[in-house]
Design a protein around this motif. Structure first.
Motif, short mmCIF file in Angstrom:
data_model
loop_
_atom_site.label_atom_id
_atom_site.label_comp_id
_atom_site.label_asym_id
_atom_site.label_seq_id
_atom_site.Cartn_x
_atom_site.Cartn_y
_atom_site.Cartn_z
N ALA A 359 1.31 0.71 2.39
CA ALA A 359 2.02 -0.57 2.30
C ALA A 359 1.93 -1.36 3.58
CB ALA A 359 3.48 -0.33 1.93
N ARG A 360 2.02 -0.68 4.71
CA ARG A 360 2.07 -1.39 5.99
C ARG A 360 0.70 -1.55 6.66
NH1 ARG A 360 5.69 -3.11 4.17
NH2 ARG A 360 7.92 -2.90 4.67
N ARG A 361 -0.26 -0.68 6.34
CA ARG A 361 -1.56 -0.75 7.00
C ARG A 361 -2.74 -0.72 6.04
NH1 ARG A 361 1.60 -2.02 10.24
NH2 ARG A 361 1.75 -1.44 12.45
N GLY A 362 -2.49 -0.63 4.75
CA GLY A 362 -3.58 -0.69 3.78
C GLY A 362 -4.47 0.54 3.75
N ILE A 363 -3.99 1.67 4.26
CA ILE A 363 -4.78 2.89 4.22
C ILE A 363 -4.75 3.44 2.80
CG2 ILE A 363 -4.94 5.27 5.09
CD1 ILE A 363 -3.71 4.27 7.70
N THR A 600 4.30 -0.89 -2.24
CA THR A 600 2.85 -0.76 -2.25
C THR A 600 2.22 -1.53 -3.40
OG1 THR A 600 2.94 1.23 -3.61
CG2 THR A 600 3.03 1.53 -1.23
N ARG A 601 2.98 -1.83 -4.45
CA ARG A 601 2.41 -2.56 -5.59
C ARG A 601 1.98 -3.97 -5.19
NH1 ARG A 601 1.18 1.51 -8.90
NH2 ARG A 601 3.00 2.78 -9.40
N ASP A 602 2.63 -4.52 -4.17
CA ASP A 602 2.32 -5.89 -3.77
C ASP A 602 1.36 -5.96 -2.59
OD1 ASP A 602 4.11 -6.80 -5.70
OD2 ASP A 602 5.80 -6.55 -4.33
N VAL A 603 0.93 -4.78 -2.14
CA VAL A 603 0.06 -4.76 -0.97
C VAL A 603 -1.37 -5.10 -1.39
CG1 VAL A 603 -0.95 -3.27 0.81
CG2 VAL A 603 1.47 -3.13 0.29
N ARG A 604 -2.01 -5.91 -0.65
CA ARG A 604 -3.43 -6.21 -0.86
C ARG A 604 -4.16 -5.99 0.46
NH1 ARG A 604 -1.52 -5.97 -5.00
NH2 ARG A 604 -1.64 -7.40 -6.78
N GLU A 605 -5.40 -5.53 0.35
CA GLU A 605 -6.19 -5.33 1.56
C GLU A 605 -6.35 -6.68 2.27
OE1 GLU A 605 -7.05 -2.50 2.60
OE2 GLU A 605 -6.57 -1.28 0.87
N SER A 606 -6.14 -6.71 3.57
CA SER A 606 -6.23 -7.95 4.33
C SER A 606 -6.79 -7.66 5.71
CB SER A 606 -4.84 -8.60 4.44
OG SER A 606 -3.96 -7.72 5.11
N PRO A 607 -7.28 -8.71 6.42
CA PRO A 607 -7.85 -8.50 7.74
C PRO A 607 -6.90 -7.87 8.72
CG PRO A 607 -8.40 -10.68 6.89
CD PRO A 607 -7.38 -10.10 5.97
N ASP A 608 -5.59 -8.08 8.56
CA ASP A 608 -4.65 -7.50 9.51
C ASP A 608 -4.19 -6.11 9.08
OD1 ASP A 608 -1.64 -9.26 8.41
OD2 ASP A 608 -3.32 -8.37 7.32
N GLY A 609 -4.87 -5.52 8.08
CA GLY A 609 -4.59 -4.15 7.70
C GLY A 609 -5.29 -3.21 8.66
N ALA A 610 -5.44 -1.96 8.22
CA ALA A 610 -6.06 -0.97 9.09
C ALA A 610 -7.52 -1.31 9.32
CB ALA A 610 -5.94 0.41 8.45
N ALA A 611 -7.94 -1.25 10.57
CA ALA A 611 -9.33 -1.57 10.92
C ALA A 611 -10.20 -0.34 10.70
CB ALA A 611 -9.41 -2.01 12.38
N ARG A 612 -11.20 -0.47 9.84
CA ARG A 612 -12.12 0.62 9.59
C ARG A 612 -13.08 0.72 10.75
NH1 ARG A 612 -12.08 4.91 5.95
NH2 ARG A 612 -14.19 5.70 5.72
N LEU A 613 -13.19 1.90 11.34
CA LEU A 613 -14.05 2.08 12.50
C LEU A 613 -15.51 2.02 12.10
CD1 LEU A 613 -12.19 4.99 14.31
CD2 LEU A 613 -11.96 2.55 14.67
N ASP A 614 -16.35 1.60 13.03
CA ASP A 614 -17.78 1.58 12.77
C ASP A 614 -18.31 3.00 12.65
OD1 ASP A 614 -18.21 -1.16 15.08
OD2 ASP A 614 -17.80 -1.17 12.93
N ASP A 615 -19.34 3.17 11.82
CA ASP A 615 -19.94 4.49 11.67
C ASP A 615 -20.69 4.87 12.93
OD1 ASP A 615 -20.79 3.81 8.21
OD2 ASP A 615 -18.98 4.63 9.13
#
Length: 615
Positions: A359-363, A600-615
């Protein structure tokens, strides 16, 4: 005619008044006859340019796509909607309806189990404006369909549950013979979450809740061949969807933020009161009063130091999985989840943490669950290791016989606690061995097992979730760097936990030397924590005290009243710190135990969510 795929825009140059969708999966033997029968039936009451027939071919592995494409090329009224991947029955219908041009959206099963003489009535009920949704029914009193018991009984039970929990007025929600107005579909499509067999049931229920006119009429229906519904897996899955929809429609609207905060406070108080149901505090209160307050204060500080380390460890686990988050936020998430474990049975707080980070970080949930599983595995391995090291020490000094004698003569509760601890410790070692083995294998045994049970889209979805879960778990524990970082912080966490208990025991002046105090402390606390892993009581209250007290009495000259007093005070102190920290974290993170799932039902992935690290 061109073959649209999932996500294609509607061709505005092609319009029809009525769109009939035929959801098809591996129907090479019947799809041509079904399309021809459908076109013929529609032609009897509609102009040739007033309808279209869409074959919603759902990732087929047979010749269905080729047959559908050929028929679309031969007849402009036929369209072929293709998907490379399985979308599920509901997913295929939703995408096809979105691509359709008609104002009346119809679908029925391709086996033509419903007599096609009812098609005109189905279409005209919506086309004429008499209703917004029309659905055939096999369970109307005047015309009950003849169904085998193995299909009829589950169907009646399912429909009864939908009427009871979701307050539907319909008798048959699963008959594959329905029509919707375009307005109904566009209004509800974003609210309907299921993508498989429950999709049309959810559409019917939500349509009624939104005030649309929904009509049900009796149809002649004859079962054709074997159903593609798995009566174990899919019925269970639809049962969970009934509960999910009931929560969303009946419960969630009643939970205001004020109600959530009050409920969280009440549950916290209840958790503290539950302790008195497992332990007779009157028997140890005199000993607790004599404990040195300075020692208790120091123990509190030591235990508080373990919490930032918990946040750091969780940060390291998530970083191994590709997500970078601040340890402060994660410490709060751990506080909330551990508070949930004290309040709710069956370690439900572990699930709450997955909800919070989503809900808070989009993980994603699979990653959240896998990170929790990795954390639990390291906890168990560390605790079992600490207990094992001390046990070796007792063996070397010849105290195992004394320990065995203590266990044989112990009360049943103490014996159960130690047995549970032993089994959990062994399970932890086995789990680590399995993780290490599968990390070196190209095969995912869990996913393969799910696919062996079933091969449809729902099973494929479950297999994908299981494989991602296992892969994430292997990622954390399968590398030397990840194993070392998370393992080291786990050792620090549980060492601080043990030292807290040792200081509490010292506060009672038990007359033990430092080495003996540390030895019994490490062993008793480790076994006690292993004993409370199974969710037999909220927060493990009772099991922890039983194992701790039994071992302290059996391995030292400490009397029962001191041992029980130390166990109770140690566990109470840790639970109180957890509850206070958890409630503060709920306020700081603006979440509560009762609304974590819903947010969590209202959560949508957004740029300010969790940053996916580069491979």
């Amino acid at each position: 005619m061109s073959r649209p795929t999932a996500g294609d825009a509607v061709d505005a140059s092609v319009t029809a008044e009525v769109s009939v969708v035929l959801p098809a999966y591996n129907e090479e033997d019947t799809i041509e006859r079904t399309v021809e029968t459908t076109v013929s039936a529609l032609s009897r009451f509609l102009p040739a340019d007033a309808f279209e027939v869409i074959v919603a071919e759902d990732g087929c592995s047979d010749r269905t796509p080729e047959i559908a494409e050929r028929m679309a090329d031969e007849d402009a009224r036929v369209r072929h909607f293709h998907s490379d991947e399985r979308l599920g029955r509901g997913g295929a219908l939703e995408h096809a309806f979105a691509a359709a041009t008609g104002d009346v959206l119809v679908y029925f099963d391709t086996d033509l189990a419903t007599d096609m003489r009812h098609l005109e009535e189905l279409v005209e009920r919506v086309r004429s404006g008499d209703c917004d949704v029309a659905t055939g029914s096999r369970w109307m009193p005047e015309n009950v369909a003849s169904r085998p018991a193995k299909r009829g009984v589950p169907s009646r039970a399912y429909n009864g549950l939908v009427r009871t929990f979701l307050r539907s007025d319909l008798r048959d929600h699963q008959c594959g013979f329905k029509a919707f107005s375009r307005e109904v579909f566009e209004t509800l499509r974003d609210d309907v979450e299921d993508e498989h067999w429950f999709w049309d049931t959810e559409m019917l229920v939500r349509a009624q809740r939104e005030g649309f006119a929904v009509e049900e009429f009796a149809v002649d229906w004859t079962p054709k061949g074997d159903t593609k519904v798995d009566l174990v897996r899919d019925v269970f899955g639809m049962g969970s969807q009934i509960l999910r929809t009931w929560w969303q429609l009946a419960v969630r609207p009643r939970i205001t933020r004020r109600v959530a905060l009050v409920a969280g406070a009440v549950l916290t108080v209840v958790a503290m009161l539950l302790m008195t149901q497992y332990i007779d505090f009157g028997a140890v209160v005199s000993e607790v009063r004599q404990a040195d307050a300075a020692f208790v204060a120091v123990a509190t500080v030591v235990y508080l130091l373990s919490w930032p380390v918990r946040g750091i460890r969780y940060r390291d686990i998530l970083e191994e999985l590709g997500y970078r988050e601040k340890a402060g936020f994660l410490t709060g998430a751990v506080f909330v989840s551990q508070t949930g474990n004290l309040v709710f049975p069956a370690r439900a707080g572990d699930l709450i943490r997955a909800y919070v980070v989503k809900a808070r970080r989009g993980i994603p949930y699979p990653t959240g669950f896998a990170s929790l599983a990795a954390e639990r595995v390291f906890d168990l391995l560390t605790i079992a290791g600490l207990a094992g090291i001390v046990l070796v020490g007792y063996t070397v000094t010849g105290q195992t016989a004394e320990l065995a004698e203590t266990l044989v003569g112990a009360e049943e509760a103490g014996q159960v606690a130690v047995v549970v601890a032993t089994l959990v410790g062994l399970a932890a070692v086995v789990a680590v061995a399995v993780i290490a083995f599968t990390a070196r294998s190209d095969s995912n045994f869990a996913g393969a097992l799910v696919r062996r049970a079933s091969s449809d889209s729902y099973a494929e979805y479950v297999a994908g979730v299981v494989e991602r879960f296992a892969s994430d778990l292997q990622t954390v524990a399968g590398t030397r760097r990840g194993f070392a970082r998370v393992g080291l912080s786990s050792v620090v966490i549980w060492t601080l936990d043990v030292i807290t208990a040792v200081i509490i025991l010292a506060a009672f002046d038990p007359g033990l030397g430092l080495v003996e105090l540390l030895a019994v402390g490490f062993f008793a606390v480790s076994v006690g924590n292993l004993a409370k892993v199974l969710p037999l009581s909220p927060g493990g209250v009772g099991l922890y005290e039983g194992a701790f007290t039994l071992l302290v009495i059996g391995l030292t000259d400490v009397g029962p009243s001191i041992a029980i007093g130390a166990a109770v005070l140690d566990h109470a102190l840790k639970n109180i710190v957890t509850l206070v920290g958890g409630y503060a974290s709920m306020i700081g993170l603006n979440v509560s135990l009762t609304t974590a799932v819903e947010e969590t039902r209202d959560v949508r992935e957004s740029p300010d969510g969790a940053a996916r690290l580069d491979d």
